[in-house]
Design a protein around this motif. Structure first.
Motif, PDB file in Angstrom:
ATOM      1  N   LEU A 189       0.815  -1.217   0.000  1.00 12.84           N
ATOM      2  CA  LEU A 189       0.000   0.000   0.000  1.00 12.84           C
ATOM      3  C   LEU A 189       0.848   1.265   0.000  1.00 12.84           C
ATOM      4  CD1 LEU A 189      -2.781  -0.940   2.609  1.00 12.84           C
ATOM      5  CD2 LEU A 189      -2.624  -1.516   0.171  1.00 12.84           C
ATOM      6  N   SER A 190       2.153   1.118   0.113  1.00 12.47           N
ATOM      7  CA  SER A 190       3.012   2.298   0.302  1.00 12.47           C
ATOM      8  C   SER A 190       2.946   3.260  -0.880  1.00 12.47           C
ATOM      9  CB  SER A 190       4.456   1.866   0.550  1.00 12.47           C
ATOM     10  OG  SER A 190       4.973   1.149  -0.566  1.00 12.47           O
ATOM     11  N   TYR A 191       2.963   2.722  -2.088  1.00 14.22           N
ATOM     12  CA  TYR A 191       2.946   3.580  -3.278  1.00 14.22           C
ATOM     13  C   TYR A 191       1.620   4.327  -3.372  1.00 14.22           C
ATOM     14  CZ  TYR A 191       3.645   4.959  -8.178  1.00 14.22           C
ATOM     15  OH  TYR A 191       3.794   5.665  -9.349  1.00 14.22           O
ATOM     16  N   GLY A 192       0.524   3.625  -3.086  1.00 17.79           N
ATOM     17  CA  GLY A 192      -0.784   4.276  -3.102  1.00 17.79           C
ATOM     18  C   GLY A 192      -0.892   5.368  -2.060  1.00 17.79           C
ATOM     19  N   ILE A 193      -0.409   5.095  -0.853  1.00 18.65           N
ATOM     20  CA  ILE A 193      -0.427   6.123   0.200  1.00 18.65           C
ATOM     21  C   ILE A 193       0.411   7.314  -0.224  1.00 18.65           C
ATOM     22  CG2 ILE A 193       0.313   6.643   2.562  1.00 18.65           C
ATOM     23  CD1 ILE A 193      -0.413   3.762   3.307  1.00 18.65           C
ATOM     24  N   TYR A 194       1.563   7.031  -0.805  1.00 12.33           N
ATOM     25  CA  TYR A 194       2.466   8.099  -1.231  1.00 12.33           C
ATOM     26  C   TYR A 194       1.812   8.971  -2.308  1.00 12.33           C
ATOM     27  CZ  TYR A 194       6.712  10.455  -2.729  1.00 12.33           C
ATOM     28  OH  TYR A 194       7.639  11.417  -3.045  1.00 12.33           O
ATOM     29  N   LEU A 195       1.160   8.344  -3.290  1.00  9.73           N
ATOM     30  CA  LEU A 195       0.556   9.093  -4.388  1.00  9.73           C
ATOM     31  C   LEU A 195      -0.705   9.837  -3.977  1.00  9.73           C
ATOM     32  CD1 LEU A 195       0.696   6.753  -7.531  1.00  9.73           C
ATOM     33  CD2 LEU A 195       2.067   8.784  -7.099  1.00  9.73           C
ATOM     34  N   LEU A 196      -1.485   9.249  -3.087  1.00 10.23           N
ATOM     35  CA  LEU A 196      -2.836   9.739  -2.831  1.00 10.23           C
ATOM     36  C   LEU A 196      -2.970  10.673  -1.641  1.00 10.23           C
ATOM     37  CD1 LEU A 196      -4.525   6.326  -3.563  1.00 10.23           C
ATOM     38  CD2 LEU A 196      -5.106   8.443  -4.752  1.00 10.23           C
ATOM     39  N   HIS A 197      -2.019  10.646  -0.709  1.00  9.38           N
ATOM     40  CA  HIS A 197      -2.229  11.413   0.516  1.00  9.38           C
ATOM     41  C   HIS A 197      -2.277  12.916   0.273  1.00  9.38           C
ATOM     42  CE1 HIS A 197       2.145  12.106   0.410  1.00  9.38           C
ATOM     43  NE2 HIS A 197       1.904  13.136   1.197  1.00  9.38           N
ATOM     44  N   TRP A 234      -4.303  10.054   6.882  1.00  6.62           N
ATOM     45  CA  TRP A 234      -3.661   8.737   6.773  1.00  6.62           C
ATOM     46  C   TRP A 234      -4.671   7.622   6.521  1.00  6.62           C
ATOM     47  CZ3 TRP A 234      -3.241   3.747   8.165  1.00  6.62           C
ATOM     48  CH2 TRP A 234      -2.065   3.087   7.803  1.00  6.62           C
ATOM     49  N   PRO A 235      -5.752   7.489   7.330  1.00  3.77           N
ATOM     50  CA  PRO A 235      -6.681   6.382   7.051  1.00  3.77           C
ATOM     51  C   PRO A 235      -7.406   6.533   5.712  1.00  3.77           C
ATOM     52  CG  PRO A 235      -7.476   7.759   8.869  1.00  3.77           C
ATOM     53  CD  PRO A 235      -6.080   8.171   8.586  1.00  3.77           C
ATOM     54  N   CYS A 236      -7.719   7.775   5.328  1.00  3.80           N
ATOM     55  CA  CYS A 236      -8.352   7.970   4.012  1.00  3.80           C
ATOM     56  C   CYS A 236      -7.398   7.541   2.899  1.00  3.80           C
ATOM     57  CB  CYS A 236      -8.747   9.437   3.829  1.00  3.80           C
ATOM     58  SG  CYS A 236     -10.141   9.959   4.825  1.00  3.80           S
ATOM     59  N   SER A 237      -6.143   7.927   3.021  1.00  5.05           N
ATOM     60  CA  SER A 237      -5.146   7.560   2.009  1.00  5.05           C
ATOM     61  C   SER A 237      -4.922   6.059   1.988  1.00  5.05           C
ATOM     62  CB  SER A 237      -3.819   8.280   2.292  1.00  5.05           C
ATOM     63  OG  SER A 237      -3.993   9.675   2.308  1.00  5.05           O
ATOM     64  N   ALA A 238      -4.883   5.433   3.162  1.00  3.45           N
ATOM     65  CA  ALA A 238      -4.683   3.987   3.225  1.00  3.45           C
ATOM     66  C   ALA A 238      -5.860   3.243   2.590  1.00  3.45           C
ATOM     67  CB  ALA A 238      -4.499   3.549   4.669  1.00  3.45           C
ATOM     68  N   GLY A 239      -7.073   3.727   2.840  1.00  3.15           N
ATOM     69  CA  GLY A 239      -8.250   3.098   2.233  1.00  3.15           C
ATOM     70  C   GLY A 239      -8.236   3.225   0.723  1.00  3.15           C
ATOM     71  N   LEU A 240      -7.908   4.420   0.218  1.00  2.00           N
ATOM     72  CA  LEU A 240      -7.811   4.618  -1.227  1.00  2.00           C
ATOM     73  C   LEU A 240      -6.659   3.807  -1.812  1.00  2.00           C
ATOM     74  CD1 LEU A 240      -8.433   8.478  -1.383  1.00  2.00           C
ATOM     75  CD2 LEU A 240      -9.988   6.672  -2.161  1.00  2.00           C
ATOM     76  N   ALA A 241      -5.560   3.701  -1.053  1.00  2.00           N
ATOM     77  CA  ALA A 241      -4.409   2.911  -1.507  1.00  2.00           C
ATOM     78  C   ALA A 241      -4.777   1.441  -1.640  1.00  2.00           C
ATOM     79  CB  ALA A 241      -3.237   3.088  -0.549  1.00  2.00           C
ATOM     80  N   LEU A 242      -5.598   0.955  -0.714  1.00  2.00           N
ATOM     81  CA  LEU A 242      -6.048  -0.439  -0.796  1.00  2.00           C
ATOM     82  C   LEU A 242      -6.880  -0.659  -2.061  1.00  2.00           C
ATOM     83  CD1 LEU A 242      -6.233  -3.236   0.471  1.00  2.00           C
ATOM     84  CD2 LEU A 242      -8.210  -2.443   1.777  1.00  2.00           C
ATOM     85  N   LEU A 243      -7.774   0.287  -2.362  1.00  2.00           N
ATOM     86  CA  LEU A 243      -8.557   0.190  -3.598  1.00  2.00           C
ATOM     87  C   LEU A 243      -7.643   0.224  -4.822  1.00  2.00           C
ATOM     88  CD1 LEU A 243     -11.549   2.579  -2.763  1.00  2.00           C
ATOM     89  CD2 LEU A 243     -11.578   0.076  -2.832  1.00  2.00           C
ATOM     90  N   SER A 244      -6.633   1.102  -4.780  1.00  2.00           N
ATOM     91  CA  SER A 244      -5.685   1.192  -5.885  1.00  2.00           C
ATOM     92  C   SER A 244      -4.925  -0.117  -6.058  1.00  2.00           C
ATOM     93  CB  SER A 244      -4.694   2.348  -5.634  1.00  2.00           C
ATOM     94  OG  SER A 244      -3.694   2.391  -6.626  1.00  2.00           O
ATOM     95  N   TRP A 245      -4.528  -0.733  -4.939  1.00  2.00           N
ATOM     96  CA  TRP A 245      -3.790  -1.988  -5.005  1.00  2.00           C
ATOM     97  C   TRP A 245      -4.659  -3.102  -5.587  1.00  2.00           C
ATOM     98  CZ3 TRP A 245       0.795  -4.019  -5.100  1.00  2.00           C
ATOM     99  CH2 TRP A 245       0.945  -5.392  -4.886  1.00  2.00           C
ATOM    100  N   VAL A 246      -5.905  -3.187  -5.130  1.00  2.00           N
ATOM    101  CA  VAL A 246      -6.787  -4.280  -5.542  1.00  2.00           C
ATOM    102  C   VAL A 246      -7.206  -4.145  -7.002  1.00  2.00           C
ATOM    103  CG1 VAL A 246      -9.057  -5.333  -5.175  1.00  2.00           C
ATOM    104  CG2 VAL A 246      -7.634  -4.729  -3.210  1.00  2.00           C
ATOM    105  N   PHE A 247      -7.522  -2.922  -7.434  1.00  2.00           N
ATOM    106  CA  PHE A 247      -8.131  -2.748  -8.753  1.00  2.00           C
ATOM    107  C   PHE A 247      -7.187  -2.216  -9.836  1.00  2.00           C
ATOM    108  CE2 PHE A 247     -11.759  -2.392  -5.776  1.00  2.00           C
ATOM    109  CZ  PHE A 247     -12.522  -3.458  -6.253  1.00  2.00           C
TER     110      PHE A 247
END
Length: 374
Positions: free
Chosen positions: A286-294, A319-332
């Motif tokens: 999730l690190s890349y998604g958190i980095y891009l989206l936060h 942080w939790p909003c970015s982590a949630g979006l990062a999870l969606l980015s990772w999955v999809f």
């Protein structure tokens, strides 16, 4: 019962964990979280000047930049083995593209076509007629564009939309330099890479301490050298892994002359360690998604809640909003793309091999000339 073998070097530990460091996913999440913290800090303070790390190093580096440096160290260490073994630059390039670009393209497009119109003070028509809107798409290349039209603070000051994207330009360039190094065969002669690293390190120090004029090199080159020294440190430690001792502890020397090496050593030491929570992050980076989206999340928060003045409250929201979006980015987005990277790399390699039948120099890009020589 046999006692476990004593691990003395990075190479032995890397082999012991199957050439996949169990701690790297946790370390990347930690580095991305530090970047989130650093950017949220700007709501309340001058995030650089009040940074304890900045004070501790006498203005040499702040904690946000250091977290980015950790990413560069890890990348240098992990992408070098496959490229060194195969010499296949096409395969290397496809794998890097499938890791970086799918999420980047989605984030930039959503920022321009959804977030921008929602938070801009301009009307939708004015927003899309403005040339600055379309210039922001250059971040996909990636050539950094920081602002969108009408995205301003209450004071009227333009607000940087995504302060994390600037590093991707230098990351892509670092991969390009590594690929060129492989093409020249220098990865098979580690003393050459070590010499380049030492030269970059001393050039950076000479610029920092005024031994060389700051206008000697373009600003982008200076910035690249500052980050590339960490990337190169990761490469060097891999190439010399058989000689680098895996010590139980190592003092963090904050003097600039040793910071790239200590940062690289500690980052890779932790990456090869059995860190807590490693199983949770083992199959989801999730690190890349958190980095891009936060940063877009933080920008939207600052504009929708302008009275927000607490950095820690911002962290608790962003942080939790970015982590949630990062999870969606990772999955999809990211994971589906990564599952196809080997297939895409094989296809691209075959294409260049066929081109090589017509134009032999193209074989160099696939590493085929190394197999023939062997």
């Amino acid at each position: 019962m046999r006692s476990p073998a004593v691990v003395r070097t990075f190479q032995e530990r890397f082999a012991q964990v199957g050439f996949k460091g169990p701690g790297f996913d946790v370390l990347r999440i930690a580095a991305a979280s530090i970047v989130v913290l650093h950017h949220c800090f700007t709501i309340q303070y001058d995030a650089v000047r009040v940074d304890p790390f900045y004070r501790l190093t006498n203005g040499f580096i702040h904690i946000g930049y250091w977290a980015v440096a950790v990413f560069f160290v890890i990348s240098g260490f992990l992408v070098t083995p496959g490229l060194k073994r195969s010499g296949n630059v096409v395969d290397f390039a496809v794998r890097r593209i499938t890791r970086i670009y799918p999420a980047l393209v989605i984030v930039v497009l959503i920022t321009v076509f959804a977030l921008g119109p929602a938070i801009s003070t301009l009307s939708v028509g004015e927003y899309f007629r403005n040339g600055e809107t379309w210039k922001y798409l250059r971040n996909i290349i990636p050539l950094t564009e920081d602002f969108l039209p009408g995205v301003n603070l209450q004071s009227g000051q333009p607000l940087e939309v995504n302060g994390a994207l600037w590093t991707l330009y230098f990351e892509v360039f670092a991969y390009a330099v590594l690929g060129a190094t492989a093409l020249m065969g220098a990865l098979r002669h580690r003393i050459i890479v070590l010499t380049v690293f030492v030269a970059i390190l001393f050039t950076e120090l000479a610029l920092k301490y005024g031994l060389l004029p700051t206008n000697l090199l373009p600003g982008r080159v200076v910035t690249f050298l500052g980050l590339f020294q960490y990337f190169c440190a990761g490469v060097v430690i891999y190439l010399y892994a058989v000689k680098v001792l895996l010590l139980a502890s190592m003092p963090l020397q904050l003097a600039p002359i040793v910071l790239p090496l200590t940062t690289a050593y500690i980052s890779l030491y932790l990456g090869l360690a059995d860190l807590p929570f490693r199983h949770f992050f083992a199959n989801r980076d999730l690190s890349y998604g958190i980095y891009l989206l936060h940063a877009p999340v933080l920008t939207a928060l600052r504009l929708t809640v302008p009275e927000l003045s607490s950095w820690w409250l911002a962290v608790c929201i962003v942080w939790p909003c970015s982590a949630g979006l990062a999870l969606l980015s990772w999955v999809f987005v990211e994971n589906p793309a990564l599952k196809r990277k080997s297939k895409l790399a094989r296809f691209a390699t075959r294409v260049f091999e066929r081109i090589g039948d017509i134009a032999p120099p193209a074989r160099i890009l696939t590493g085929k000339h190394l197999k023939v020589a062997a």
